[in-house]
Design an enzyme around this catalytic site. Structure first.
Site, PDB file in Angstrom:
ATOM      1  N   HIS A 154       0.784  -1.161   0.124  1.00 21.91           N
ATOM      2  CA  HIS A 154       0.054  -0.113   0.095  1.00 21.91           C
ATOM      3  C   HIS A 154       0.605   1.278  -0.004  1.00 21.91           C
ATOM      4  O   HIS A 154       0.398   2.247  -0.519  1.00 21.91           O
ATOM      5  CB  HIS A 154      -0.891   0.125   1.233  1.00 21.91           C
ATOM      6  CG  HIS A 154      -2.311   0.790   1.010  1.00 21.91           C
ATOM      7  ND1 HIS A 154      -2.410   1.838   0.444  1.00 21.91           N
ATOM      8  CD2 HIS A 154      -3.396   0.436   1.483  1.00 21.91           C
ATOM      9  CE1 HIS A 154      -3.641   2.431   0.276  1.00 21.91           C
ATOM     10  NE2 HIS A 154      -4.063   1.658   0.980  1.00 21.91           N
ATOM     11  N   ASP A 376      -9.020  -9.357 -17.190  1.00 19.99           N
ATOM     12  CA  ASP A 376      -9.382 -10.417 -18.220  1.00 19.99           C
ATOM     13  C   ASP A 376      -8.110 -10.777 -18.861  1.00 19.99           C
ATOM     14  O   ASP A 376      -7.679 -10.073 -19.728  1.00 19.99           O
ATOM     15  CB  ASP A 376     -10.519 -10.129 -18.862  1.00 19.99           C
ATOM     16  CG  ASP A 376     -10.699 -11.123 -20.107  1.00 19.99           C
ATOM     17  OD1 ASP A 376     -10.208 -12.354 -20.016  1.00 19.99           O
ATOM     18  OD2 ASP A 376     -11.612 -10.939 -20.793  1.00 19.99           O
TER      19      ASP A 376
END
Length: 450
Positions: A154, A376
């Site tokens: 992060h 994808d």
């Protein structure tokens, strides 16, 4: 379900990072980000009878090598609070095998088992002088269904930037003709220059604000579109006649979590502190592109003073305070974030909050509309993007995450980490369960064959 690790290797950028890019300068907002990995778990069923799992793993690794040439800081190491050394040390890629069928796992998702799909401990306090920004774990089921676990540090990127990276990696993986947008590595640190040194007291206060030593247990609930519409109507007020989905859900969750806390602990906090990160990219003048790398977020802080005589928070009260907190992050306040006054105010706030046992903190975040269901690689969009399982050591306590439930879906998942006694009360609350469905089945597309 048993998972066996088959191999571990390091994926390096396809081309060496130029010498003039050896050091990536972080921003002040990166320095203020939690020192932890953000976990993302993508589930891909086998939609093709002739799927070649080995070929897919090779495709993942080759495309990862290509995208790391573009996102070169992610192949480096976090050496200190100011720079990432872009030394091409690479990203760990773990291959694993799971017994059984992915569809069986998704029929009744085992939340406690989710951490087995991750390459690192998610949301835990990370300390060290050489931290890898990214780690990957690909687990193949016997049916050739694939689970991709990704951990991203992060202090290098926020969730929006992580989504941009993962979508870009997927574009290369599926051989898309779409151009991968080059990340903007300079705007954040130019607008918010880092502090060359942070006091040990500030670092300690900051870690104490985000991380606590008690064990937290994870639960997953789903709010369908009808429930969300009803909750938005219930949360309306004269000041906020049109609460957003997230605002309405925040109020609903705070209402019932605070009640669960009072029941489980037999005490009432004096104040509720509600936080939610705000993406500043479009609030800055001029606006920054979505491709802006790093953490370009700031926490909105909302406070609610509890009345011991009230059995429940009034509808609209939390939404009004949250809306005010969001609105307070305007162009003027954003421009003042790097000033000494802002730094001092933040330091004092963090210290006062974590040392005051009468303040109950609810830490919200959302990954909605960040494109995670568009990751994808060429074998279809994920049927599920999950968060993680239980938090064991030095985990973010009372962490509340909103996530989408699927591509184009209007439902929202709630991932809630809290203490077991509070969760036990919440799970018996009929009013809460009237809107929130506990851990429902993940349905495959009609052509899913596993």
């Amino acid at each position: 379900m048993n998972i066996t690790i088959l191999s571990k290797e390091t994926i390096k950028p396809l081309a060496p990072t130029p010498h003039h890019h050896k050091y990536y300068k972080v921003s002040l907002l990166d320095q203020f980000a939690p020192s932890s990995y953000m976990p993302f778990i993508f589930f891909y069923p086998n939609k093709f009878a002739d799927r070649d799992a080995a070929g897919i793993l090779t495709q993942l690794k080759e495309s990862l090598s290509q995208i790391l040439t573009i996102y070169y800081p992610l192949a480096g190491r976090v050496k200190d609070t100011v720079y990432v050394e872009c030394n091409d040390e690479g990203v760990e890629f773990i291959e694993a095998q799971a017994n059984g069928s992915l569809s069986d796992f998704l029929k009744q998702p085992d939340i406690a088992a989710l951490n087995n799909f991750l390459p690192r401990n998610g949301n835990g306090l990370e300390k060290g002088c050489s931290i890898s920004p990214v780690a990957i774990k690909a687990t193949v089921f016997e049916c050739s269904g694939i689970v991709l676990g990704v951990c991203i540090f992060h202090k290098v990127v926020d969730a929006a930037a992580a989504g941009e990276f993962l979508q870009s990696w997927a574009k290369i993986g599926r051989g898309s003709k779409e151009t991968v947008e080059l990340p903007n590595f300079t705007s954040a640190s130019s607008l918010f220059p880092p502090r060359e040194s942070l006091s040990s007291k500030f670092v300690r206060d900051f870690d104490n604000f985000f991380f606590q030593g008690s064990k937290s247990f994870m639960r997953r609930f789903v709010f369908d579109a009808t429930a969300i519409t009803t909750l938005r109507t219930k949360a309306t007020s004269e000041k906020v006649p049109n609460p957003s989905r997230v605002e309405a859900l925040m109020e609903f969750v705070v209402q019932h979590l605070s009640t669960a806390f009072k029941t489980a602990k037999s005490e009432t906090p004096e104040t509720l502190m509600i936080t939610h990160p705000v993406n500043l990219r479009k609030r800055i003048e001029p606006p920054l592109p979505d491709s802006t790398f790093g953490n370009v977020i700031w926490l909105a802080f909302a406070f609610y003073d509890c009345d011991p005589s009230e059995t429940k928070i009034k509808p609209g009260d939390v939404v009004e305070r949250v809306r005010e907190a969001f609105a307070a992050l305007d162009k003027e306040s954003i421009s003042e974030l790097e000033t000494d006054d802002a730094f001092t105010s933040l330091s004092e706030l963090l210290e006062s909050v974590y040392t005051n046992e009468k303040i109950k903190i609810y830490r919200f975040t959302s990954t909605c509309n960040m494109g995670f269901y568009d990751v994808d690689f060429g074998w279809g969009k994920p049927v599920w993007v999950a968060h993680m399982g239980n938090m064991v050591d030095y985990r973010c306590k009372q962490q509340i995450v909103f996530m989408e439930t699927g591509h184009m879906s209007k439902d929202i998942e709630l991932w809630l980490a809290a203490e077991e006694d509070e969760l036990s009360v919440l799970e018996k609350n009929a009013e809460f369960l009237a809107y929130a469905t506990p851990n429902p089945t993940i349905w495959l597309d009609s052509d899913g064959t596993n």
